[in-house]
Design a protein around this motif. Structure first.
Motif, PDB file in Angstrom:
ATOM      1  N   HIS A  15     -47.527  16.106 -15.657  1.00  0.00           N
ATOM      2  CA  HIS A  15     -47.037  14.875 -16.272  1.00  0.00           C
ATOM      3  C   HIS A  15     -46.872  15.123 -17.770  1.00  0.00           C
ATOM      4  O   HIS A  15     -47.838  15.462 -18.458  1.00  0.00           O
ATOM      5  CB  HIS A  15     -47.999  13.713 -16.025  1.00  0.00           C
ATOM      6  N   ILE A  16     -45.678  14.956 -18.283  1.00  0.00           N
ATOM      7  CA  ILE A  16     -45.361  15.217 -19.682  1.00  0.00           C
ATOM      8  C   ILE A  16     -45.776  14.021 -20.533  1.00  0.00           C
ATOM      9  O   ILE A  16     -45.309  12.898 -20.308  1.00  0.00           O
ATOM     10  CB  ILE A  16     -43.845  15.474 -19.856  1.00  0.00           C
ATOM     11  N   ILE A  17     -46.650  14.234 -21.532  1.00  0.00           N
ATOM     12  CA  ILE A  17     -47.034  13.156 -22.438  1.00  0.00           C
ATOM     13  C   ILE A  17     -46.342  13.289 -23.785  1.00  0.00           C
ATOM     14  O   ILE A  17     -46.350  12.361 -24.578  1.00  0.00           O
ATOM     15  CB  ILE A  17     -48.560  13.063 -22.615  1.00  0.00           C
ATOM     16  N   GLU A  53     -52.940   8.749 -27.217  1.00  0.00           N
ATOM     17  CA  GLU A  53     -53.362   7.467 -26.662  1.00  0.00           C
ATOM     18  C   GLU A  53     -52.636   7.193 -25.355  1.00  0.00           C
ATOM     19  O   GLU A  53     -51.407   7.152 -25.306  1.00  0.00           O
ATOM     20  CB  GLU A  53     -53.069   6.347 -27.658  1.00  0.00           C
ATOM     21  N   SER A  54     -53.396   6.991 -24.311  1.00  0.00           N
ATOM     22  CA  SER A  54     -52.826   6.712 -22.995  1.00  0.00           C
ATOM     23  C   SER A  54     -52.210   5.319 -22.976  1.00  0.00           C
ATOM     24  O   SER A  54     -52.870   4.332 -23.306  1.00  0.00           O
ATOM     25  CB  SER A  54     -53.922   6.801 -21.936  1.00  0.00           C
ATOM     26  N   PRO A  55     -50.937   5.217 -22.585  1.00  0.00           N
ATOM     27  CA  PRO A  55     -50.328   3.895 -22.424  1.00  0.00           C
ATOM     28  C   PRO A  55     -50.787   3.249 -21.123  1.00  0.00           C
ATOM     29  O   PRO A  55     -51.427   3.894 -20.295  1.00  0.00           O
ATOM     30  CB  PRO A  55     -48.830   4.213 -22.385  1.00  0.00           C
ATOM     31  N   ALA A  60     -45.709   7.360 -18.188  1.00  0.00           N
ATOM     32  CA  ALA A  60     -44.721   7.281 -19.267  1.00  0.00           C
ATOM     33  C   ALA A  60     -44.803   8.529 -20.146  1.00  0.00           C
ATOM     34  O   ALA A  60     -45.870   9.107 -20.327  1.00  0.00           O
ATOM     35  CB  ALA A  60     -44.960   6.038 -20.117  1.00  0.00           C
ATOM     36  N   ALA A  61     -43.667   8.932 -20.685  1.00  0.00           N
ATOM     37  CA  ALA A  61     -43.620  10.087 -21.591  1.00  0.00           C
ATOM     38  C   ALA A  61     -43.799   9.614 -23.039  1.00  0.00           C
ATOM     39  O   ALA A  61     -43.702   8.421 -23.329  1.00  0.00           O
ATOM     40  CB  ALA A  61     -42.285  10.800 -21.428  1.00  0.00           C
ATOM     41  N   ASP A  62     -44.034  10.575 -23.919  1.00  0.00           N
ATOM     42  CA  ASP A  62     -44.172  10.317 -25.354  1.00  0.00           C
ATOM     43  C   ASP A  62     -45.281   9.320 -25.687  1.00  0.00           C
ATOM     44  O   ASP A  62     -45.049   8.261 -26.263  1.00  0.00           O
ATOM     45  CB  ASP A  62     -42.833   9.879 -25.959  1.00  0.00           C
ATOM     46  N   TRP A  63     -46.514   9.693 -25.312  1.00  0.00           N
ATOM     47  CA  TRP A  63     -47.678   8.910 -25.679  1.00  0.00           C
ATOM     48  C   TRP A  63     -47.812   8.898 -27.201  1.00  0.00           C
ATOM     49  O   TRP A  63     -47.302   9.778 -27.887  1.00  0.00           O
ATOM     50  CB  TRP A  63     -48.933   9.517 -25.083  1.00  0.00           C
ATOM     51  N   THR A  64     -48.543   7.937 -27.753  1.00  0.00           N
ATOM     52  CA  THR A  64     -48.754   7.847 -29.193  1.00  0.00           C
ATOM     53  C   THR A  64     -49.791   8.882 -29.623  1.00  0.00           C
ATOM     54  O   THR A  64     -50.893   8.923 -29.066  1.00  0.00           O
ATOM     55  CB  THR A  64     -49.241   6.438 -29.587  1.00  0.00           C
TER      56      THR A  64
END
Length: 72
Positions: A15-17, A53-55, A60-64
């Motif tokens: 899973h791409i973060i 930070e996990s949404p 979802a991709a591109d976590w903060t």
């Protein structure tokens, strides 16, 4: 990575973060950890240069990313 769930399944799901390999999310990065850093009930991804930070939707991709010096 998500571990195999079914009997005889050996395939891990990736899973791409983040698509930024410079922020320690490349496939073979060392020193990754996880835990609820901000106490929101979700597991965040921790690296030596900060934490992701996990949404609410973990797929979802591109976590903060929160930069921080967390050690060598």
């Amino acid at each position: 990575m998500q571990s195999p769930e079914a009997a005889n399944d050996t395939v891990w799901q990736r899973h791409i973060i983040s698509n930024d390999s410079m922020l320690a999310t490349d496939r073979y990065t060392h020193g990754l950890g996880w835990g609820d850093v901000n106490k929101d009930g979700r597991n965040d991804v921790i690296t030596k240069s900060g934490w992701w930070e996990s949404p609410s939707d973990v797929m979802a991709a591109d976590w903060t990313f929160h930069p921080s010096d967390l050690g060598a």
